[in-house]
Design a protein around this motif. Structure first.
Motif, short mmCIF file in Angstrom:
data_model
loop_
_atom_site.label_atom_id
_atom_site.label_comp_id
_atom_site.label_asym_id
_atom_site.label_seq_id
_atom_site.Cartn_x
_atom_site.Cartn_y
_atom_site.Cartn_z
N ILE A 156 0.84 -1.21 0.00
CA ILE A 156 0.00 0.00 0.00
C ILE A 156 0.87 1.25 0.00
N SER A 157 1.91 1.24 0.82
CA SER A 157 2.80 2.40 0.90
C SER A 157 3.43 2.68 -0.46
N ILE A 158 3.94 1.64 -1.11
CA ILE A 158 4.59 1.83 -2.40
C ILE A 158 3.60 2.33 -3.44
N VAL A 159 2.45 1.64 -3.59
CA VAL A 159 1.48 1.98 -4.64
C VAL A 159 0.90 3.37 -4.43
N VAL A 160 0.46 3.65 -3.21
CA VAL A 160 -0.18 4.95 -2.95
C VAL A 160 0.82 6.08 -3.09
N MET A 161 2.03 5.89 -2.57
CA MET A 161 3.02 6.96 -2.65
C MET A 161 3.42 7.22 -4.11
N VAL A 162 3.64 6.16 -4.88
CA VAL A 162 3.98 6.34 -6.29
C VAL A 162 2.82 6.98 -7.04
N THR A 214 -5.10 20.31 -9.85
CA THR A 214 -6.23 20.03 -10.72
C THR A 214 -6.19 18.57 -11.08
N GLY A 215 -7.38 17.97 -11.29
CA GLY A 215 -7.42 16.57 -11.67
C GLY A 215 -7.19 15.67 -10.48
N ALA A 216 -6.90 14.39 -10.78
CA ALA A 216 -6.72 13.38 -9.74
C ALA A 216 -5.39 13.57 -9.02
N LEU A 217 -5.42 13.45 -7.69
CA LEU A 217 -4.18 13.55 -6.91
C LEU A 217 -3.44 12.22 -6.89
N HIS A 240 -9.02 6.21 -4.36
CA HIS A 240 -10.33 6.85 -4.57
C HIS A 240 -10.63 7.85 -3.45
N LEU A 241 -10.34 7.46 -2.23
CA LEU A 241 -10.60 8.36 -1.09
C LEU A 241 -9.72 9.60 -1.16
N ILE A 242 -8.46 9.42 -1.57
CA ILE A 242 -7.55 10.56 -1.69
C ILE A 242 -8.05 11.53 -2.75
N ASN A 243 -8.48 11.01 -3.89
CA ASN A 243 -8.97 11.87 -4.97
C ASN A 243 -10.26 12.57 -4.58
N THR A 244 -11.04 11.94 -3.71
CA THR A 244 -12.33 12.52 -3.31
C THR A 244 -12.17 13.58 -2.23
N TYR A 245 -11.28 13.33 -1.26
CA TYR A 245 -11.22 14.20 -0.09
C TYR A 245 -9.88 14.90 0.13
N GLY A 246 -8.86 14.59 -0.69
CA GLY A 246 -7.53 15.07 -0.36
C GLY A 246 -7.03 16.28 -1.11
N SER A 247 -7.87 16.94 -1.95
CA SER A 247 -7.39 18.05 -2.78
C SER A 247 -6.85 19.21 -1.94
#
Length: 438
Positions: free
Chosen positions: A33-39, A392-395, A373-380
């Motif tokens: 998770i750390s690798i995929v999400v961070m990358v 702008t766009g997906a984080l 998905h949660l990061i793109n929805t709530y993390g902007s």
């Protein structure tokens, strides 16, 4: 020993110690998770920066403006200076190496009229031969001005929207189709001489740009600079003598000189050469490098966090396999007595370690998609404050190759972590293993 037999034994041994296996797999899950999400965050931020820059304009364009901005060596704005931009400056810039195209720009605010409706836009007058070189948007219809047809006027789709009529009580708004409705424009810079008719130009030869995300082409209209000089002269003749002189002198210098460089790698060099001529410049490239540096630092930090998590996972796998060897010493001895080859013993433990890594990688990938998905929805808002600019766009962007790479990496970590324990297992002597209790 057949691979199917090895797989059966591997799954059986992992299920015999469910708690230990589960805890080790969870470690791999966290690392994956750390690798995929961070990358994915690093890729998403990079894409946001690229989109932001591309929406602002071409990366090979340099602008020399009448009021030039001055920056220090770190790229910080420290002030501005007025620059006299005339034909002599244009010729100097044309002589700079790697300059592909140059055009002076005269910019005027004009009012468009369609019946009782009106709209305000900015008119850009520039050399007709540079529209292709500056990669202007494709046209829905019509053509860009040429030497053979200098009177063509290019409209942006937005310039034909939001025409309004205000009577003092009622406000009405509409869009105009210049192909079916008459459109004229007027200059608003000076008052018309009371004895002369107000200048008005009917737009009969028009072209329409296609929709574009580049804000530069949103609400402007464009024409050939020589054709502009002709109609400006007619406009000047309708003014009072004092205003006429002001109008004529106002187009002897330019609001901007725009340069297109032959290659993005030469933009900084051309800017330095123009600066050596004594003129301040502006380009998107001078903002791209700080953004890229921010992105690189962010990716290094995120990558380091992911790597630490994966290293911890590797240690857990190695620890699990070492403990398994100690507990299964007699089993290893029995396998050797029954005629199992040394390489089969080694494969057995490597396979178990690889399965732990693969299983943890797959589960980690699935959870990573949910987190993305949660990061793109709530993390902007959070990410915008970190990188110092509105994103702008997906984080978080997970490209198609990343899940496969993560699964393969998880399995590789398992195999590498299990290599030395497996090698240790092969060195256990059968006779000594048989003497072990348990």
């Amino acid at each position: 020993m057949r691979i199917s037999d090895l797989l059966k034994l591997a799954f059986r041994n992992l299920l015999r110690r469910k708690a230990r296996t589960a805890l080790t797999v969870i470690g791999v899950v966290i690392g994956t998770i750390s690798i995929v999400v961070m990358v994915s965050i690093g890729i998403g931020v990079n894409q946001s920066f690229d989109e932001m820059i591309m929406q602002s304009g071409s990366m090979t364009i340099i602008r020399v403006q009448k009021y030039g901005s001055i920056y220090d060596d770190d790229g910080n704005y420290i002030g501005s200076k007025e620059q006299v931009l005339d034909d002599s400056v244009v010729e100097q810039i044309k002589g700079v190496a790697h300059v592909k195209a140059v055009t002076p720009i005269i910019r005027k605010y004009v009012s468009l009229y369609s019946g009782k409706y009106q709209n305000g836009v900015t008119l850009y007058a520039m050399n007709s031969e540079v529209f292709d070189a500056f990669e202007f948007p494709p046209l829905q219809y019509g053509s860009y001005p040429t030497k053979e047809n200098p009177s063509a006027v290019v409209l942006s789709p937005q310039s034909m929207q939001y025409f309004y009529y205000y009577s003092g009580r009622n406000f009405d708004e509409k869009s105009v189709d210049p192909l079916t409705e008459k459109v004229t424009f007027k200059f608003q810079e000076y008052q018309t001489h009371p004895r002369k008719k107000e200048f008005e130009l009917a737009l009969t030869d028009v072209a329409m740009m296609e929709e574009t995300d580049n804000w530069e082409y949103s609400y402007n209209i464009y024409m050939d600079i020589e054709y502009f000089r002709e109609i400006w002269a007619k406009y000047a003749n309708t003014l009072k003598l004092e205003d006429r002189k002001k109008a004529i002198s106002s187009i002897e210098t330019y609001e901007e000189i725009r340069i297109n460089v032959d290659n993005i790698n030469n933009v900084s060099k051309v800017q330095d050469d123009i600066k050596a001529l004594g003129y301040a410049t502006y380009s998107e490239m001078q903002y791209l490098e700080p953004l890229k540096e921010t992105s690189r630092i962010l990716q290094m930090v995120l990558g380091a966090i992911g790597s630490i998590a994966m290293i911890v996972s590797a240690i857990n796998i190695a620890n699990t396999m070492v403990m398994s060897i100690y507990e299964r010493t007699k089993e290893i001895g029995i396998m050797k007595v029954l005629g199992c080859l040394v390489r089969d013993v080694k494969r057995q433990f490597l396979l178990e370690a690889g399965l732990i890594g693969l299983l943890g990688g797959i589960v980690g990938i699935i959870i990573s998609y949910v987190l993305s998905h949660l990061i793109n929805t709530y993390g902007s808002g959070i990410m915008g404050s970190i990188v110092g600019t509105e994103t702008t766009g997906a984080l978080s962007v997970i490209p198609f190759w990343l899940p496969f790479a993560a699964a393969a990496f998880g399995m590789l970590v398992g195999l590498l972590s299990g290599y030395f324990p497996a090698r240790r297992a092969t060195r256990i002597r059968a006779i000594e293993a048989m003497k072990t209790e348990g």
